[in-house]
Motif scaffolding. Structure first.
Motif, short mmCIF file in Angstrom:
data_model
loop_
_atom_site.label_atom_id
_atom_site.label_comp_id
_atom_site.label_asym_id
_atom_site.label_seq_id
_atom_site.Cartn_x
_atom_site.Cartn_y
_atom_site.Cartn_z
N TRP A 169 105.67 20.90 34.18
CA TRP A 169 105.87 20.80 32.89
C TRP A 169 106.76 21.90 32.23
O TRP A 169 107.23 22.01 31.29
CB TRP A 169 104.61 20.84 32.05
N GLN A 170 106.53 23.19 32.83
CA GLN A 170 107.29 24.42 32.32
C GLN A 170 108.60 24.00 32.41
O GLN A 170 109.30 24.74 31.64
CB GLN A 170 106.63 25.50 33.15
N ALA A 171 109.28 23.29 33.51
CA ALA A 171 110.65 23.17 33.68
C ALA A 171 111.08 21.91 32.60
O ALA A 171 112.23 21.89 32.47
CB ALA A 171 110.91 22.81 35.09
N ARG A 172 110.09 21.31 31.80
CA ARG A 172 110.43 20.02 31.00
C ARG A 172 109.96 20.56 29.82
O ARG A 172 108.78 20.09 29.45
CB ARG A 172 109.76 18.87 31.53
N PRO A 173 110.76 20.89 28.86
CA PRO A 173 110.41 21.02 27.45
C PRO A 173 109.66 20.15 26.74
O PRO A 173 108.66 20.40 25.97
CB PRO A 173 111.65 21.70 26.64
N GLU A 174 109.86 18.81 26.82
CA GLU A 174 109.46 17.75 26.01
C GLU A 174 107.75 17.67 26.51
O GLU A 174 107.17 16.99 25.66
CB GLU A 174 110.12 16.51 26.42
N LEU A 175 107.57 18.12 27.68
CA LEU A 175 106.09 17.97 28.35
C LEU A 175 105.40 19.19 27.75
O LEU A 175 104.03 19.16 27.93
CB LEU A 175 106.11 17.60 29.66
N ARG A 176 105.90 20.26 27.51
CA ARG A 176 104.99 21.35 27.12
C ARG A 176 103.90 20.89 25.97
O ARG A 176 103.01 21.40 25.92
CB ARG A 176 105.76 22.72 26.60
N ALA A 177 104.42 20.31 24.89
CA ALA A 177 103.62 20.06 23.84
C ALA A 177 102.45 18.93 24.46
O ALA A 177 101.39 19.38 23.68
CB ALA A 177 104.42 19.18 22.74
N VAL A 178 102.64 18.27 25.29
CA VAL A 178 101.50 17.54 25.77
C VAL A 178 100.71 18.25 26.61
O VAL A 178 99.08 18.20 26.29
CB VAL A 178 101.89 16.48 26.96
N TYR A 179 101.13 19.43 27.26
CA TYR A 179 100.15 20.23 27.87
C TYR A 179 99.27 21.15 26.75
O TYR A 179 98.08 21.39 26.69
CB TYR A 179 100.81 21.34 28.88
N ARG A 180 100.12 21.56 25.85
CA ARG A 180 99.28 22.35 24.76
C ARG A 180 98.40 21.46 23.95
O ARG A 180 97.21 22.09 23.84
CB ARG A 180 100.04 22.84 23.78
N GLU A 181 98.52 20.21 23.74
CA GLU A 181 97.55 19.34 23.45
C GLU A 181 96.35 19.17 24.05
O GLU A 181 95.22 19.09 23.78
CB GLU A 181 98.13 18.05 22.77
N TRP A 182 96.60 19.13 25.26
CA TRP A 182 95.56 18.81 26.40
C TRP A 182 94.60 19.87 26.23
O TRP A 182 93.47 20.13 26.28
CB TRP A 182 96.22 18.52 27.72
N PHE A 183 95.25 21.18 26.37
CA PHE A 183 94.53 22.48 26.69
C PHE A 183 93.68 22.83 25.30
O PHE A 183 92.52 23.16 25.54
CB PHE A 183 95.53 23.64 26.78
N GLU A 184 94.19 22.52 24.23
CA GLU A 184 93.58 22.40 22.78
C GLU A 184 92.47 21.56 22.87
O GLU A 184 91.24 22.04 22.36
CB GLU A 184 94.41 22.23 21.65
N ARG A 185 92.37 20.44 23.33
CA ARG A 185 91.42 19.53 23.36
C ARG A 185 90.37 20.15 24.37
O ARG A 185 89.26 19.97 24.04
CB ARG A 185 91.71 18.20 23.97
N LEU A 186 90.68 20.56 25.42
CA LEU A 186 89.72 21.26 26.52
C LEU A 186 88.96 22.21 25.72
O LEU A 186 87.58 22.37 25.90
CB LEU A 186 90.52 21.69 27.67
N LEU A 187 89.62 23.10 24.96
CA LEU A 187 88.94 24.30 24.54
C LEU A 187 87.95 23.73 23.55
O LEU A 187 86.93 24.21 23.19
CB LEU A 187 89.86 25.22 24.07
#
Length: 84
Positions: free
Chosen positions: A14-32
């Protein structure tokens, strides 16, 4: 494979694909949020140091886990942030 495991596995790509960074961020926030609500007793990772996208995320994850007693488990063992 769980949603969390799937997303963690593909995090590096995802780090190489900017459009997926928001997906990761949302997932990480849900995990926290789930950790803070006490709904997560353990975080499983094939490589715990790669679970968070950057150092700040990693330290936040460890701090939140330590506050509520959530352990982090990877191939090296079980880590309880309350007992460094």
């Amino acid at each position: 494979m769980s949603d969390a495991a799937t997303l963690a596995r593909h995090r590096a790509a995802w780090q190489a694909r900017p459009e997926l960074r928001a997906v990761y961020r949302e997932w990480f926030e849900r995990l926290l949020a789930a950790i803070c609500e006490g709904r997560v007793g353990a975080v499983f990772a094939t490589e715990a140091s790669r679970l968070a996208r950057n150092g700040r995320d990693w330290h936040t994850l460890i701090e939140f886990c330590g506050l509520v007693g959530t352990v982090i488990i990877d191939e090296d063992g079980i880590y309880d942030p309350r007992h460094p």
